[in-house]
Scaffold this motif. Structure first.
Motif, PDB file in Angstrom:
ATOM      1  N   ASP A  46      10.224  11.023   2.197  1.00  0.00           N
ATOM      2  CA  ASP A  46      11.222  10.365   3.040  1.00  0.00           C
ATOM      3  C   ASP A  46      10.608   9.565   4.188  1.00  0.00           C
ATOM      4  O   ASP A  46      11.270   8.690   4.759  1.00  0.00           O
ATOM      5  CB  ASP A  46      12.188  11.400   3.618  1.00  0.00           C
ATOM      6  CG  ASP A  46      13.062  12.036   2.557  1.00  0.00           C
ATOM      7  OD1 ASP A  46      13.173  11.452   1.459  1.00  0.00           O
ATOM      8  OD2 ASP A  46      13.619  13.124   2.822  1.00  0.00           O
ATOM      9  N   ALA A  47       9.365   9.854   4.517  1.00  0.00           N
ATOM     10  CA  ALA A  47       8.712   9.168   5.641  1.00  0.00           C
ATOM     11  C   ALA A  47       8.106   7.824   5.244  1.00  0.00           C
ATOM     12  O   ALA A  47       7.614   7.087   6.109  1.00  0.00           O
ATOM     13  CB  ALA A  47       7.616  10.054   6.246  1.00  0.00           C
ATOM     14  N   ALA A  48       8.146   7.469   3.970  1.00  0.00           N
ATOM     15  CA  ALA A  48       7.384   6.318   3.483  1.00  0.00           C
ATOM     16  C   ALA A  48       7.720   5.031   4.218  1.00  0.00           C
ATOM     17  O   ALA A  48       6.821   4.343   4.736  1.00  0.00           O
ATOM     18  CB  ALA A  48       7.618   6.148   1.980  1.00  0.00           C
TER      19      ALA A  48
ATOM     20  N   VAL B 170       6.362   0.739   8.253  1.00  0.00           N
ATOM     21  CA  VAL B 170       6.790  -0.124   9.355  1.00  0.00           C
ATOM     22  C   VAL B 170       5.969   0.143  10.608  1.00  0.00           C
ATOM     23  O   VAL B 170       5.503  -0.790  11.281  1.00  0.00           O
ATOM     24  CB  VAL B 170       8.296   0.075   9.634  1.00  0.00           C
ATOM     25  CG1 VAL B 170       8.705  -0.629  10.926  1.00  0.00           C
ATOM     26  CG2 VAL B 170       9.121  -0.450   8.465  1.00  0.00           C
ATOM     27  N   LEU B 171       5.750   1.402  10.936  1.00  0.00           N
ATOM     28  CA  LEU B 171       4.991   1.732  12.139  1.00  0.00           C
ATOM     29  C   LEU B 171       3.523   1.359  11.982  1.00  0.00           C
ATOM     30  O   LEU B 171       2.892   0.904  12.945  1.00  0.00           O
ATOM     31  CB  LEU B 171       5.129   3.226  12.449  1.00  0.00           C
ATOM     32  CG  LEU B 171       4.472   3.715  13.744  1.00  0.00           C
ATOM     33  CD1 LEU B 171       5.019   2.955  14.964  1.00  0.00           C
ATOM     34  CD2 LEU B 171       4.667   5.214  13.908  1.00  0.00           C
ATOM     35  N   TRP B 172       2.983   1.512  10.808  1.00  0.00           N
ATOM     36  CA  TRP B 172       1.597   1.115  10.539  1.00  0.00           C
ATOM     37  C   TRP B 172       1.414  -0.366  10.861  1.00  0.00           C
ATOM     38  O   TRP B 172       0.479  -0.745  11.574  1.00  0.00           O
ATOM     39  CB  TRP B 172       1.291   1.402   9.078  1.00  0.00           C
ATOM     40  CG  TRP B 172      -0.126   1.155   8.636  1.00  0.00           C
ATOM     41  CD1 TRP B 172      -1.189   0.793   9.416  1.00  0.00           C
ATOM     42  CD2 TRP B 172      -0.629   1.267   7.303  1.00  0.00           C
ATOM     43  NE1 TRP B 172      -2.321   0.662   8.649  1.00  0.00           N
ATOM     44  CE2 TRP B 172      -2.013   0.957   7.358  1.00  0.00           C
ATOM     45  CE3 TRP B 172      -0.052   1.605   6.069  1.00  0.00           C
ATOM     46  CZ2 TRP B 172      -2.815   0.973   6.204  1.00  0.00           C
ATOM     47  CZ3 TRP B 172      -0.852   1.619   4.937  1.00  0.00           C
ATOM     48  CH2 TRP B 172      -2.212   1.309   5.007  1.00  0.00           C
ATOM     49  N   ARG B 173       2.282  -1.192  10.359  1.00  0.00           N
ATOM     50  CA  ARG B 173       2.195  -2.626  10.624  1.00  0.00           C
ATOM     51  C   ARG B 173       2.411  -2.936  12.103  1.00  0.00           C
ATOM     52  O   ARG B 173       1.690  -3.758  12.694  1.00  0.00           O
ATOM     53  CB  ARG B 173       3.236  -3.358   9.770  1.00  0.00           C
ATOM     54  CG  ARG B 173       3.323  -4.858  10.010  1.00  0.00           C
ATOM     55  CD  ARG B 173       2.041  -5.581   9.687  1.00  0.00           C
ATOM     56  NE  ARG B 173       2.244  -7.021   9.663  1.00  0.00           N
ATOM     57  CZ  ARG B 173       1.268  -7.912   9.625  1.00  0.00           C
ATOM     58  NH1 ARG B 173      -0.005  -7.522   9.605  1.00  0.00           N
ATOM     59  NH2 ARG B 173       1.524  -9.214   9.597  1.00  0.00           N
TER      60      ARG B 173
ATOM     61  N   GLN C 191       2.299  10.347  13.771  1.00  0.00           N
ATOM     62  CA  GLN C 191       3.652  10.275  14.319  1.00  0.00           C
ATOM     63  C   GLN C 191       4.665  10.943  13.390  1.00  0.00           C
ATOM     64  O   GLN C 191       5.647  11.535  13.853  1.00  0.00           O
ATOM     65  CB  GLN C 191       4.025   8.808  14.548  1.00  0.00           C
ATOM     66  CG  GLN C 191       5.397   8.589  15.155  1.00  0.00           C
ATOM     67  CD  GLN C 191       5.448   8.966  16.628  1.00  0.00           C
ATOM     68  OE1 GLN C 191       4.422   9.114  17.287  1.00  0.00           O
ATOM     69  NE2 GLN C 191       6.650   9.159  17.146  1.00  0.00           N
ATOM     70  N   HIS C 192       4.391  10.873  12.093  1.00  0.00           N
ATOM     71  CA  HIS C 192       5.337  11.423  11.119  1.00  0.00           C
ATOM     72  C   HIS C 192       4.837  12.728  10.496  1.00  0.00           C
ATOM     73  O   HIS C 192       5.372  13.172   9.472  1.00  0.00           O
ATOM     74  CB  HIS C 192       5.640  10.382  10.047  1.00  0.00           C
ATOM     75  CG  HIS C 192       6.436   9.225  10.590  1.00  0.00           C
ATOM     76  ND1 HIS C 192       7.798   9.276  10.787  1.00  0.00           N
ATOM     77  CD2 HIS C 192       6.038   7.995  11.026  1.00  0.00           C
ATOM     78  CE1 HIS C 192       8.218   8.119  11.288  1.00  0.00           C
ATOM     79  NE2 HIS C 192       7.168   7.327  11.447  1.00  0.00           N
ATOM     80  N   GLY C 193       3.826  13.320  11.103  1.00  0.00           N
ATOM     81  CA  GLY C 193       3.378  14.640  10.689  1.00  0.00           C
ATOM     82  C   GLY C 193       2.718  14.700   9.330  1.00  0.00           C
ATOM     83  O   GLY C 193       2.727  15.747   8.673  1.00  0.00           O
ATOM     84  N   VAL C 194       2.118  13.595   8.884  1.00  0.00           N
ATOM     85  CA  VAL C 194       1.445  13.556   7.584  1.00  0.00           C
ATOM     86  C   VAL C 194      -0.036  13.884   7.801  1.00  0.00           C
ATOM     87  O   VAL C 194      -0.729  13.178   8.532  1.00  0.00           O
ATOM     88  CB  VAL C 194       1.595  12.179   6.918  1.00  0.00           C
ATOM     89  CG1 VAL C 194       0.886  12.161   5.567  1.00  0.00           C
ATOM     90  CG2 VAL C 194       3.068  11.819   6.756  1.00  0.00           C
ATOM     91  N   THR C 195      -0.525  14.930   7.158  1.00  0.00           N
ATOM     92  CA  THR C 195      -1.900  15.404   7.392  1.00  0.00           C
ATOM     93  C   THR C 195      -2.762  15.378   6.133  1.00  0.00           C
ATOM     94  O   THR C 195      -3.849  15.944   6.122  1.00  0.00           O
ATOM     95  CB  THR C 195      -1.867  16.836   7.952  1.00  0.00           C
ATOM     96  OG1 THR C 195      -1.175  17.690   7.017  1.00  0.00           O
ATOM     97  CG2 THR C 195      -1.158  16.880   9.306  1.00  0.00           C
ATOM     98  N   ASP C 196      -2.309  14.717   5.099  1.00  0.00           N
ATOM     99  CA  ASP C 196      -3.012  14.666   3.821  1.00  0.00           C
ATOM    100  C   ASP C 196      -4.185  13.676   3.920  1.00  0.00           C
ATOM    101  O   ASP C 196      -3.991  12.453   3.882  1.00  0.00           O
ATOM    102  CB  ASP C 196      -2.031  14.239   2.730  1.00  0.00           C
ATOM    103  CG  ASP C 196      -2.631  14.283   1.329  1.00  0.00           C
ATOM    104  OD1 ASP C 196      -3.857  14.234   1.198  1.00  0.00           O
ATOM    105  OD2 ASP C 196      -1.847  14.339   0.366  1.00  0.00           O
TER     106      ASP C 196
ATOM    107  N   SER D 165       0.829  -1.208   0.000  1.00  0.00           N
ATOM    108  CA  SER D 165       0.000   0.000   0.000  1.00  0.00           C
ATOM    109  C   SER D 165       0.861   1.254   0.000  1.00  0.00           C
ATOM    110  O   SER D 165       0.690   2.152  -0.830  1.00  0.00           O
ATOM    111  CB  SER D 165      -0.935  -0.004   1.217  1.00  0.00           C
ATOM    112  OG  SER D 165      -1.656   1.208   1.308  1.00  0.00           O
ATOM    113  N   VAL D 166       1.803   1.319   0.922  1.00  0.00           N
ATOM    114  CA  VAL D 166       2.697   2.476   0.979  1.00  0.00           C
ATOM    115  C   VAL D 166       3.573   2.533  -0.268  1.00  0.00           C
ATOM    116  O   VAL D 166       3.846   3.624  -0.795  1.00  0.00           O
ATOM    117  CB  VAL D 166       3.551   2.439   2.258  1.00  0.00           C
ATOM    118  CG1 VAL D 166       4.710   3.429   2.170  1.00  0.00           C
ATOM    119  CG2 VAL D 166       2.687   2.762   3.479  1.00  0.00           C
TER     120      VAL D 166
END
Length: 221
Positions: free
Chosen positions: A30-32, A37-40, A73-78, A20-21
């Motif tokens: 860069d956060a991909a 990993v954190l999602w899982r 956690q990684h500041g993604v707001t999309d 998915s990612v």
């Protein structure tokens, strides 16, 4: 081994949980990798914690909540990206070694199915999208039990549904904790080493190790 059935874990074993990612890597930048990993990690953590607490929430909901944590956690707001990631998770890619292995096992007249934490709807959609739905039957979900692997009641449910004792069921998982649970219950376990890392749970003593699914059929005599 006198097996009557071979069951597979779904997520991480047959289906690539990082696909998915991977489809939206450019949008995550860069956060991909860290997000994936954190999602899982959080997805699995939620299943274990809820089962220990005697609670249950369906796997699709936990998957969404785990993604929310990883993105925050990684500041993604999309918000649109969040939707696209969840949509992609429902149709994950199967690993390249899956289809041929399933065909070989079915040619031996074995029952070949799935034993998964995913909901029934998730499993049906994912394997239909991967073109594997006709090669996997049954698709056994923890949904009816309302608890998660590696609780032994999940593996017992598989025995009851297949009408087979534990030692006549082969079980394949790339997740060490799942392989451990199945082995302790009495399944004939194959630990699929998709990720290279240290050995856990003394698995070499209780499970056969295979680096790819291509080697599974020859391991089942």
């Amino acid at each position: 081994m006198n097996l009557g059935a071979v069951l597979f874990d779904a997520y991480g074993t047959l289906l690539d949980v990082h696909a998915s990612v991977a489809r939206h890597r450019a949008r995550l930048g860069d956060a991909a990798t860290a997000v994936s990993v954190l999602w899982r990690q959080k997805q699995l953590e939620y299943t274990w914690t809820l089962t220990l607490a005697g609670d249950y929430q369906p796997f699709d909901l936990l998957t969404a909540r785990a993604l929310d944590f990883a993105l925050a956690q990684h500041g993604v707001t999309d918000a649109a990206l969040r939707i696209d990631l969840l949509d992609a998770y429902s149709v994950l890619d199967a690993y390249p070694d899956v289809a041929a292995t399933l065909q070989k096992l079915r040619a031996r007249k074995l029952t070949v199915g799935v034993l998964s934490n995913g909901t029934g709807a998730m499993l049906r959609e994912a394997f239909a999208a991967a073109g594997l739905d006709r090669q996997l039957d049954p698709l056994l979900s923890v949904e009816g039990l309302q608890l998660y692997k590696p609780d032994p009641r999940v593996y017992r449910m598989a025995c009851e549904r297949l009408d087979l004792p534990p030692n006549r069921i082969g079980f394949v998982s790339s997740n060490a904790w799942d392989a451990m649970g199945a082995a302790r219950f009495g399944f004939q376990v194959f630990w699929l080493r998709r990720q290279i890392g240290p050995v856990e749970y003394d698995l070499p003593r209780v499970a056969r190790q295979i680096p790819t699914l291509d080697l599974l059929a020859e391991q089942i005599a």
